[in-house]
Design a protein around this motif. Sequence first.
Motif, PDB file in Angstrom:
ATOM      1  N   VAL A 288       0.861  -1.016   0.040  1.00 30.49           N
ATOM      2  CA  VAL A 288      -0.059  -0.045  -0.042  1.00 30.49           C
ATOM      3  C   VAL A 288       0.859   1.111  -0.018  1.00 30.49           C
ATOM      4  O   VAL A 288       1.808   1.460   0.971  1.00 30.49           O
ATOM      5  N   LYS A 289       0.582   2.290  -1.002  1.00 32.50           N
ATOM      6  CA  LYS A 289       1.511   3.550  -0.802  1.00 32.50           C
ATOM      7  C   LYS A 289       0.942   4.568   0.176  1.00 32.50           C
ATOM      8  O   LYS A 289      -0.369   4.601  -0.037  1.00 32.50           O
ATOM      9  N   VAL A 290       1.849   5.231   0.747  1.00 30.00           N
ATOM     10  CA  VAL A 290       1.244   5.845   1.864  1.00 30.00           C
ATOM     11  C   VAL A 290       1.534   7.326   1.515  1.00 30.00           C
ATOM     12  O   VAL A 290       2.812   7.592   1.515  1.00 30.00           O
ATOM     13  N   PHE A 291       0.787   8.238   1.697  1.00 22.82           N
ATOM     14  CA  PHE A 291       1.055   9.725   1.639  1.00 22.82           C
ATOM     15  C   PHE A 291       0.288  10.377   2.917  1.00 22.82           C
ATOM     16  O   PHE A 291      -0.892  10.801   2.956  1.00 22.82           O
ATOM     17  N   PRO A 292       1.494  10.641   3.729  1.00 23.55           N
ATOM     18  CA  PRO A 292       0.820  11.418   4.849  1.00 23.55           C
ATOM     19  C   PRO A 292       0.573  13.006   4.492  1.00 23.55           C
ATOM     20  O   PRO A 292       1.006  13.595   3.580  1.00 23.55           O
ATOM     21  N   VAL A 293      -0.550  13.745   5.011  1.00 21.46           N
ATOM     22  CA  VAL A 293      -0.767  15.007   4.870  1.00 21.46           C
ATOM     23  C   VAL A 293       0.207  15.699   6.121  1.00 21.46           C
ATOM     24  O   VAL A 293       0.087  15.543   7.386  1.00 21.46           O
TER      25      VAL A 293
END
Length: 312
Positions: A119-124
Motif C-alpha cells: 500500500v502506498k502511503v501519503f501523509p498530509v
Amino acid sequence: MKKTEKRDLMAPLTELLGIQYPILQGAMAHIARCPLVGAVSEAGGLGIIAAGGLSGTELREQIRKTQQQTKKPFAVNLMLQMPNIAEQVEILIEEDVKIVTTGAGTPKPYMEVLKQARVKVFPVVPSVKLAQKMEQLGADGVIAEGMEAGGHIGETTTMTLLPQVTQAVKIPVIAAGGIGDGRGLAAAFALGAQGIQLGTAFLTAMECPIHENYRQAIIQADVTATTVIRNQAGGALRGLKNALTEAYLEEPTKDVFSLAALKRAADDGEIQQGMVMAGQVAGLLTEVRSAQEIIETIYKEAVAISRNSGIK
Ligand SMILES: Cc1cc2nc3c(=O)[nH]c(=O)nc-3n(C[C@H](O)[C@H](O)[C@H](O)COP(=O)(O)O)c2cc1C
C-alpha cells in the motif's frame, strides 16, 4: 536500495498512483464517500474515501461501492487518532486498497503492515519537519497542506510551505490548500510539487453528497468568507463565518469541532448553525460542475499556462 524502489521514487506522481491527471480529491470527513470518490477516479484523478468517523463495516461498504463505480485507483484517508484505526487498516488491506493518505498523527505503527501489503502511503503534513520525518519513515510521498485549506489546518501558507518542503525531501510532494483552478496547478508545479489535492473545489462538484445549501454557500462565498476557530488543545478549523462561528468567539464550545456540527451543515443544510468547513479558495468557485469538468478544466488551463508562460 532495490532497483524497483528506485524506479518508483523517480516515477512521476501520475505513474506512481496509476492515474491520468495529477489531481487528488482531498478526503473530507463524512462527505468524501463513494459518489464523489468514484466520480473523481473515473474522471482520471484520485478519489479518496474519508475513513474518519466510519465504523469498520461502513468503511468496507464504501470501498466496495467505490469499486463497483470505478475500476480505476482510489485511496482511503486514515485519521490516525480514530479509536478503530487498527481495524480500518486491516479492512483496507483485505479489500485491496492500494493507496492511503493519513492525517492527525503519525502512521508509524502501521507503516510496516501497509508496506508489506504494497500500500502506498501519503501523509498530509503542515511543516517541513514532519515532511522529513515521513520520508524517513518510508512514506511514498507527502501532501503539503497550507492553512488556506478548509477543515483542520496548520500554521503555514501553501505558498511558503510548498517550496520549502519540495526542497527538503526527495519523495513526491502534492500541494494542498487554496487551489481551485489551473493557475493553482501551474503554481504548485512551479514550486516543485508533482500534483495537487483539492477539497473545497470538490465540495462544489455536482456528485458531492452534501446538502444543496452547503454547496450554494461555497458558491456565494468570497475570499474573506472563512474564519479559523481555535481550541485550547491547539486545534484550528477553517470554515465559513456564520452564527455558529460567531457564537464560538463569544463562548467556545466543543460542539464546533465535532462531526455533529459538520453533519448539521452537510446533511441538514443548516448553514448558520452547522460547521460549514471550507477554504479561502471558496471565493474562486462560482459554479457547480461535474468532477470530470473540474479536473479537465484545471488540467487544460495549467497546460496552456505552462505553454504560454514566456519563460525561456
Ligand atoms: C469539509 C472538509 C472536510 C475535510 N476532512 C478531512 C479529513 O477527514 N481528512 C483529511 O486528511 N483532510 C480533510 N480535509 C482537508 C482536505 O482533504 C484537503 O486537503 C483540503 O481541503 C485542501 O484545501 P482546499 O480546501 O483549499 O482545497 C477536509 C476539508 C474540508 C473542506
